[in-house]
Design an enzyme around this catalytic site. Sequence first.
Site, PDB file in Angstrom:
ATOM      1  N   TYR A 101       7.784  -4.801   6.393  1.00 28.38           N
ATOM      2  CA  TYR A 101       7.563  -3.915   7.539  1.00 28.38           C
ATOM      3  C   TYR A 101       6.432  -4.491   8.388  1.00 28.38           C
ATOM      4  CZ  TYR A 101       7.130   0.195  10.434  1.00 28.38           C
ATOM      5  OH  TYR A 101       7.120   1.038  11.522  1.00 28.38           O
ATOM      6  N   GLN A 120      12.276   5.629   9.120  1.00 31.43           N
ATOM      7  CA  GLN A 120      13.699   5.285   9.084  1.00 31.43           C
ATOM      8  C   GLN A 120      13.922   3.830   8.677  1.00 31.43           C
ATOM      9  OE1 GLN A 120      11.970   6.357  11.673  1.00 31.43           O
ATOM     10  NE2 GLN A 120      12.442   5.244  13.572  1.00 31.43           N
ATOM     11  N   ASN A 164       1.968   3.070   9.798  1.00 32.88           N
ATOM     12  CA  ASN A 164       1.234   4.298  10.069  1.00 32.88           C
ATOM     13  C   ASN A 164       1.440   5.320   8.952  1.00 32.88           C
ATOM     14  OD1 ASN A 164       3.795   5.380  10.471  1.00 32.88           O
ATOM     15  ND2 ASN A 164       3.628   5.395  12.702  1.00 32.88           N
ATOM     16  N   SER A 190      -8.932   0.568   7.320  1.00 33.33           N
ATOM     17  CA  SER A 190      -9.638  -0.695   7.118  1.00 33.33           C
ATOM     18  C   SER A 190     -11.098  -0.437   6.755  1.00 33.33           C
ATOM     19  CB  SER A 190      -9.588  -1.538   8.397  1.00 33.33           C
ATOM     20  OG  SER A 190      -8.258  -1.870   8.718  1.00 33.33           O
ATOM     21  N   GLN A 199     -14.116  -4.331  11.998  1.00 33.92           N
ATOM     22  CA  GLN A 199     -13.290  -3.337  11.305  1.00 33.92           C
ATOM     23  C   GLN A 199     -13.283  -2.014  12.044  1.00 33.92           C
ATOM     24  OE1 GLN A 199     -11.249  -4.237   8.527  1.00 33.92           O
ATOM     25  NE2 GLN A 199     -11.972  -6.023   9.652  1.00 33.92           N
ATOM     26  N   HIS A 256     -10.489  -1.313  14.527  1.00 31.19           N
ATOM     27  CA  HIS A 256      -9.118  -1.121  14.062  1.00 31.19           C
ATOM     28  C   HIS A 256      -8.637   0.303  14.306  1.00 31.19           C
ATOM     29  CE1 HIS A 256      -7.406  -4.609  12.132  1.00 31.19           C
ATOM     30  NE2 HIS A 256      -8.530  -4.877  11.505  1.00 31.19           N
ATOM     31  N   GLU A 275     -12.598  -2.931   0.700  1.00 35.89           N
ATOM     32  CA  GLU A 275     -11.509  -3.858   1.032  1.00 35.89           C
ATOM     33  C   GLU A 275     -12.086  -5.245   1.319  1.00 35.89           C
ATOM     34  OE1 GLU A 275      -7.907  -4.211   4.360  1.00 35.89           O
ATOM     35  OE2 GLU A 275      -9.626  -2.894   4.721  1.00 35.89           O
ATOM     36  N   HIS A 276     -13.047  -5.314   2.218  1.00 36.24           N
ATOM     37  CA  HIS A 276     -13.733  -6.563   2.562  1.00 36.24           C
ATOM     38  C   HIS A 276     -15.209  -6.435   2.211  1.00 36.24           C
ATOM     39  CE1 HIS A 276     -10.472  -5.999   5.635  1.00 36.24           C
ATOM     40  NE2 HIS A 276     -10.176  -7.223   5.260  1.00 36.24           N
ATOM     41  N   ASP A 306      -9.007 -12.688   7.976  1.00 36.47           N
ATOM     42  CA  ASP A 306      -7.853 -11.953   8.494  1.00 36.47           C
ATOM     43  C   ASP A 306      -6.761 -12.883   8.998  1.00 36.47           C
ATOM     44  OD1 ASP A 306      -8.276  -9.305   8.023  1.00 36.47           O
ATOM     45  OD2 ASP A 306      -8.974  -8.802  10.035  1.00 36.47           O
ATOM     46  N   GLU A 328       7.506   6.185 -37.535  1.00 41.90           N
ATOM     47  CA  GLU A 328       7.723   6.922 -36.286  1.00 41.90           C
ATOM     48  C   GLU A 328       8.947   7.821 -36.359  1.00 41.90           C
ATOM     49  OE1 GLU A 328       7.826   4.073 -33.114  1.00 41.90           O
ATOM     50  OE2 GLU A 328       5.654   3.748 -33.157  1.00 41.90           O
ATOM     51  N   HIS A 335      16.273   2.401 -35.858  1.00 42.66           N
ATOM     52  CA  HIS A 335      15.451   1.230 -35.584  1.00 42.66           C
ATOM     53  C   HIS A 335      15.203   0.459 -36.887  1.00 42.66           C
ATOM     54  CE1 HIS A 335      14.606   2.995 -31.673  1.00 42.66           C
ATOM     55  NE2 HIS A 335      13.828   1.973 -31.336  1.00 42.66           N
TER      56      HIS A 335
END
Length: 435
Positions: A133, A194, A217, A240, A262, A265, A330-331, A364, A418, A423
């Site tokens: 995506y 979708q 998003n 971010s 950042q 963003h 994250e960073h 990045d 068990e 088994h």
Amino acid sequence: MASIRRLASDAPGFEAELASLLAFESAQDEGVDQAVQVILEAVHTRGDEALLEFTARFDRWQPKAARDLEVDPKLARAALDRIPAAEREALELAAQRIRTYHERQRQDSWRMEESDGTVLGQQVTPLDRAGLYVPGGKAAYPSSVLMNAVAAKVAGVGELVMVTPTPGGELNDYVLAAAAIAGVDRIFRVGGAQAVGALAFGTATVPAVDKIVGPGNAYVAAAKRRVFGRVGIDMVAGPSEILVIADASADPEWVAMDLFSQAEHDEIAQAILLSPEASLLDRVAHVMERELPTLPRHAIAGASLAARGALIQVRDLEEACEIANRIAPEHLELAVADPDALLPKIRHAGAIFMGHHASEAIGDYCAGPNHVLPTSRTARFSSPLGVYDFQKRSSVIRISPEAAARLGKTAATLARAEGLEAHARSAERRFLKPR
């Protein structure tokens, strides 16, 4: 900039203030989730018809038929030829560096043989088909195409299918060019929940995939949550984040710009600076106040810094590392004179940038490591996207007759403990009634 938080770790109430700063409502919005459920059910039951309907509604263009959703590969190649030479060279250099780095991640199958002839091992195979995506609403991200697609291709994915929204029916040349460079196999002009549904369920036009990767998003994130289990997903990414640990040797202008990188963003992105140097915090704040109005996205960056940003004075770099591990960013930039001394103290971070010249922005785009990173403290237990996300591992087990008798007794004993008699007998028959 007056509203950005200024905190000190030795001040009363710091723990509460830090907790408030880090608190973020990551729970799925009920309205978004309900809308996504309706969209996914429509795609699942009506396939291409639903894709055409949602494309007209959300992307504001009307395909004449479902086949119009697919982009002719020639258009991607034409876009690569059409973009300015400097941008093409930048994309190709970035792709080459990303490919070189990720080739080191590729795992190979292996086997080990025991003295009695028993063979154990692991067979590593790529995914048959993966879906990528690529956002296409407020902005276009060819760098995201490269990071995801190159890793998938290095892994040996059989077919890579890209989906991307085209608001107003407009294709983005840079996204198409990146897809051509990375070797994306098929491209579809569909976005939102979708598109995730089409990749997960398959339609007459869009093939079903085994795993869906790539950012999006809130609707895309909600859709990925809902289809997980039917297909794999990379992660559900949050806003971010950047955390900078800086000492007196840091350049306040460099640090300020890294925080902006950042903050611009998204209004809910997070940028935090930790430093034991009060004077550095003062200088960074001054630079930020001066430079913020000059940014094209100053409104977004300003909202982000006011809501979730902070300049924090810590006792020392040791404490900075402790706080960094709690944040699990994250960073993480180690903008200090000796970053190697701090590295062993860092346990939780998506990507660690060492020293003054390692800007998050280079990471990045073209350093080489993947920029798809864990957010919202998930670096405590997860890792950057990589080749391993597009490979599967199957255990290989070959048992010799001698091992069947020896290990069979152990297996039977444990099985009966068990309460699983079948088994036990399954293991015993191999040595009680050998062939």
